[in-house]
Design a protein around this motif. Structure first.
Motif, PDB file in Angstrom:
ATOM      1  N   ILE A  26       0.838  -1.196   0.000  1.00 51.55           N
ATOM      2  CA  ILE A  26       0.000   0.000   0.000  1.00 51.55           C
ATOM      3  C   ILE A  26       0.875   1.249   0.000  1.00 51.55           C
ATOM      4  CG2 ILE A  26      -1.626   1.357   1.378  1.00 51.55           C
ATOM      5  CD1 ILE A  26      -2.848  -1.296   2.308  1.00 51.55           C
ATOM      6  N   VAL A  27       1.937   1.216   0.809  1.00 54.16           N
ATOM      7  CA  VAL A  27       2.866   2.348   0.855  1.00 54.16           C
ATOM      8  C   VAL A  27       3.589   2.495  -0.475  1.00 54.16           C
ATOM      9  CG1 VAL A  27       4.952   3.241   1.960  1.00 54.16           C
ATOM     10  CG2 VAL A  27       3.149   2.191   3.350  1.00 54.16           C
ATOM     11  N   LEU A  28       3.996   1.369  -1.080  1.00 59.92           N
ATOM     12  CA  LEU A  28       4.705   1.410  -2.360  1.00 59.92           C
ATOM     13  C   LEU A  28       3.863   2.099  -3.429  1.00 59.92           C
ATOM     14  CD1 LEU A  28       6.832  -1.262  -4.068  1.00 59.92           C
ATOM     15  CD2 LEU A  28       4.884  -0.371  -5.300  1.00 59.92           C
ATOM     16  N   ALA A  29       2.568   1.792  -3.476  1.00 61.46           N
ATOM     17  CA  ALA A  29       1.702   2.390  -4.490  1.00 61.46           C
ATOM     18  C   ALA A  29       1.634   3.907  -4.349  1.00 61.46           C
ATOM     19  CB  ALA A  29       0.302   1.793  -4.397  1.00 61.46           C
ATOM     20  N   ARG A  30       1.893   4.402  -3.145  1.00 68.20           N
ATOM     21  CA  ARG A  30       1.803   5.848  -2.905  1.00 68.20           C
ATOM     22  C   ARG A  30       3.126   6.568  -3.142  1.00 68.20           C
ATOM     23  NH1 ARG A  30      -1.678   5.955   2.796  1.00 68.20           N
ATOM     24  NH2 ARG A  30      -3.630   5.145   1.918  1.00 68.20           N
ATOM     25  N   ILE A  31       4.237   5.946  -2.786  1.00 68.31           N
ATOM     26  CA  ILE A  31       5.521   6.667  -2.836  1.00 68.31           C
ATOM     27  C   ILE A  31       6.446   6.172  -3.939  1.00 68.31           C
ATOM     28  CG2 ILE A  31       5.362   7.098  -0.352  1.00 68.31           C
ATOM     29  CD1 ILE A  31       7.546   5.019   0.072  1.00 68.31           C
ATOM     30  N   GLY A  32       6.130   5.040  -4.588  1.00 69.07           N
ATOM     31  CA  GLY A  32       6.964   4.532  -5.676  1.00 69.07           C
ATOM     32  C   GLY A  32       7.996   3.527  -5.194  1.00 69.07           C
ATOM     33  N   LEU A  33       8.592   2.816  -6.157  1.00 68.72           N
ATOM     34  CA  LEU A  33       9.516   1.732  -5.812  1.00 68.72           C
ATOM     35  C   LEU A  33      10.844   2.243  -5.276  1.00 68.72           C
ATOM     36  CD1 LEU A  33       9.876  -1.441  -6.030  1.00 68.72           C
ATOM     37  CD2 LEU A  33      11.299  -0.929  -7.997  1.00 68.72           C
ATOM     38  N   ARG A  34      11.358   3.352  -5.806  1.00 73.06           N
ATOM     39  CA  ARG A  34      12.693   3.799  -5.392  1.00 73.06           C
ATOM     40  C   ARG A  34      12.731   4.077  -3.895  1.00 73.06           C
ATOM     41  NH1 ARG A  34      15.301   8.505  -8.349  1.00 73.06           N
ATOM     42  NH2 ARG A  34      13.334   9.497  -7.854  1.00 73.06           N
ATOM     43  N   LYS A  35      11.803   4.864  -3.409  1.00 75.39           N
ATOM     44  CA  LYS A  35      11.777   5.177  -1.975  1.00 75.39           C
ATOM     45  C   LYS A  35      11.468   3.928  -1.153  1.00 75.39           C
ATOM     46  CE  LYS A  35      10.406  10.011  -2.559  1.00 75.39           C
ATOM     47  NZ  LYS A  35       9.338  11.013  -2.310  1.00 75.39           N
ATOM     48  N   THR A  36      10.630   3.058  -1.711  1.00 69.64           N
ATOM     49  CA  THR A  36      10.309   1.814  -1.000  1.00 69.64           C
ATOM     50  C   THR A  36      11.542   0.933  -0.863  1.00 69.64           C
ATOM     51  OG1 THR A  36       8.017   1.871  -1.779  1.00 69.64           O
ATOM     52  CG2 THR A  36       8.867  -0.246  -1.030  1.00 69.64           C
ATOM     53  N   LEU A  37      12.324   0.804  -1.941  1.00 70.79           N
ATOM     54  CA  LEU A  37      13.536  -0.001  -1.880  1.00 70.79           C
ATOM     55  C   LEU A  37      14.547   0.580  -0.900  1.00 70.79           C
ATOM     56  CD1 LEU A  37      14.404  -1.204  -5.500  1.00 70.79           C
ATOM     57  CD2 LEU A  37      13.571  -2.544  -3.578  1.00 70.79           C
ATOM     58  N   VAL A  38      14.674   1.903  -0.882  1.00 68.32           N
ATOM     59  CA  VAL A  38      15.586   2.530   0.073  1.00 68.32           C
ATOM     60  C   VAL A  38      15.167   2.183   1.496  1.00 68.32           C
ATOM     61  CG1 VAL A  38      16.342   4.740   1.026  1.00 68.32           C
ATOM     62  CG2 VAL A  38      16.318   4.395  -1.446  1.00 68.32           C
TER      63      VAL A  38
END
Length: 444
Positions: free
Chosen positions: A85-97
């Motif tokens: 759910i968070v990934l869909a909002r902030i994108g993969l780059r920030k999620t991977l970090v």
């Protein structure tokens, strides 16, 4: 004549241009995604090798280790959906970090563990922080590839755990042998540090190399961005939205639950053996370095066999007996392993047979969901099956630990794993014995 030939030339030229475009995209994003998954597997399974020394230095029992090995899957299952759910909002780059820095630091912090409670907390936190990685990457691929081009990058991504399994043993052997005592740290502590901290650096590399979506990729031209988005939109337009009535229809299909249950039974053995194989080999008098090197052979056999068997299955179109024979091969390997408790060579050969069957059976099992369910129902089915399969990670390592503690050896554990594999084939056969049960089916 020439007027008819011109459109054909245009179509051919456009197809070649699209192929070059997606090759460029793959060369840009796939190496990073592959490395991330590779380190994810190393950090998840390095405890199997670290335990060879932790048990002596910290006095951890097999039950403590088994529970700690299983707790990572509690974290994964509990936080899988919130992470996406968070990934869909902030994108993969920030999620991977976020994922890689936190899981890398937690993995490195395992080097400071002194009590079972600390061990349990950190293992749960590693699972919690890495939750959402694999489904997040699969979602990310849908942003970059049309459905008809998504198979190859997905397959490349899924080779990472197999390749990591081949190198994890030698890497562990080197760190735990040659860095043991360096800087007042034990070898198992260096293993956690040297495999955890690189994830932090890799997180920043992923942030700067990847782009969240094609429209934000400055390394593509404006026309290339538009072309990728157009192809993806055209592919998405062919699929409808899953409505409530269809969801209920999917949930009533017994094949969905059978695929989940069969994978659950099989993965109990796979996860259990993944975490306990180093201990099994070390119990035969091998050094840590020998355990690491010998572990390469069964993993390599599994990877090679799975590719060969998958190709044969694709060529014949047959799935049921391919799965059954692979699962029974793994069951036979586990049984044979109990016959040679002191013979390293024969035990290693039996483990090769086991991993040949296990790896091939798991690969074969995953060829079925995409054929049984396709189009708008596929995502829902894959999510359900994945959660059921992941639950085996909770049962496998800890269950085998309890059996080993209760019986004083691995014999009963191996018998149990073999019996579960046989049970998976008995459950599988009635539902998939006819090819019509796994013919490609799409709901409209």
């Amino acid at each position: 004549m020439s007027s008819n030939a011109r459109p054909l030339e245009d179509v051919t030229g456009m197809a070649e241009s699209d192929n070059r475009l997606f090759r460029r995209i793959s060369f840009r994003i796939m190496p990073i995604l592959w490395l991330v998954y590779c380190f994810n597997y190393l950090d998840r399974t390095n405890v199997a090798y670290a335990h060879l020394r932790m048990k002596e230095d910290l006095g951890f029992s097999d039950a403590v280790f088994g529970l700690g090995a299983s707790l990572i899957f509690f974290g994964l299952i509990a936080f899988e959906i919130p992470s996406n759910i968070v990934l869909a909002r902030i994108g993969l780059r920030k999620t991977l970090v976020r994922i890689m820095i936190l899981w890398g630091l937690c993995s490195a912090s395992m080097s400071l563990v002194t009590t079972p409670t600390e061990f349990y907390i950190l293992r749960f936190m590693i699972g919690m922080f890495e939750a959402g990685l694999v489904p997040g990457v699969l979602y990310y691929l849908t942003l970059w590839y049309p459905s008809q081009r998504r198979g190859q990058p997905s397959a490349v991504f899924y080779t990472a755990p197999s390749c990591a399994g081949i190198v994890s043993g030698p890497i562990a052997g080197v760190f735990m042998t040659y860095l043991n005592g360096f800087g007042n740290f034990q070898g198992w502590q260096w293993l956690f540090i040297m495999e955890g901290l690189p994830c932090v650096a890799l997180a920043f590399l992923a942030y700067f190399v990847l782009s969240d979506s094609p429209d934000k990729a400055k390394w593509l031209t404006v026309d290339e961005r538009r072309r990728v988005q157009q192809l993806i939109q055209d592919g998405n337009a062919k699929h409808h939205t899953l409505d409530r009535q269809e969801l209920l229809s999917v949930l009533r299909d017994p094949r969905l639950w059978v695929l989940g249950a069969v994978g659950f039974l099989m993965l109990i053995s796979l996860f259990g053996l993944t975490f306990w194989q180093p201990t099994l080999l070390k119990g035969m008098g091998l050094t840590v370095m020998q355990v690491g090197l010998y572990s390469v052979v069964p993993s390599l056999c599994g990877v090679v066999a799975s590719v060969i068997i998958a190709r044969h299955s694709d060529a014949t179109g047959e799935r049921c007996w391919h799965y059954i024979l692979c699962a029974l091969t793994a069951a036979s390997g586990l049984l044979l392993t109990t016959l040679f408790p002191t013979n390293t060579v024969l035990t290693l050969l039996c483990l090769c047979v086991t991993w040949t069957g296990l790896t091939s059976a798991y690969a074969m099992l995953w060829t079925l969901p995409g054929r049984v369910f396709a189009g708008k129902v596929a995502a829902t089915c894959l999510a359900i099956i994945t959660v059921i399969h992941g639950s085996a990670g909770i049962v496998g390592p800890y269950g085998l630990a309890l059996l080993k503690t209760a019986t004083g050896g691995f014999t009963i554990s191996l018998y149990t794993g073999s019996a579960l594999l046989v049970a998976s084939t008995l459950l599988f056969y009635p539902f998939f014995r006819h090819r019509s049960a796994y013919q490609l089916k799409e709901t409209h």
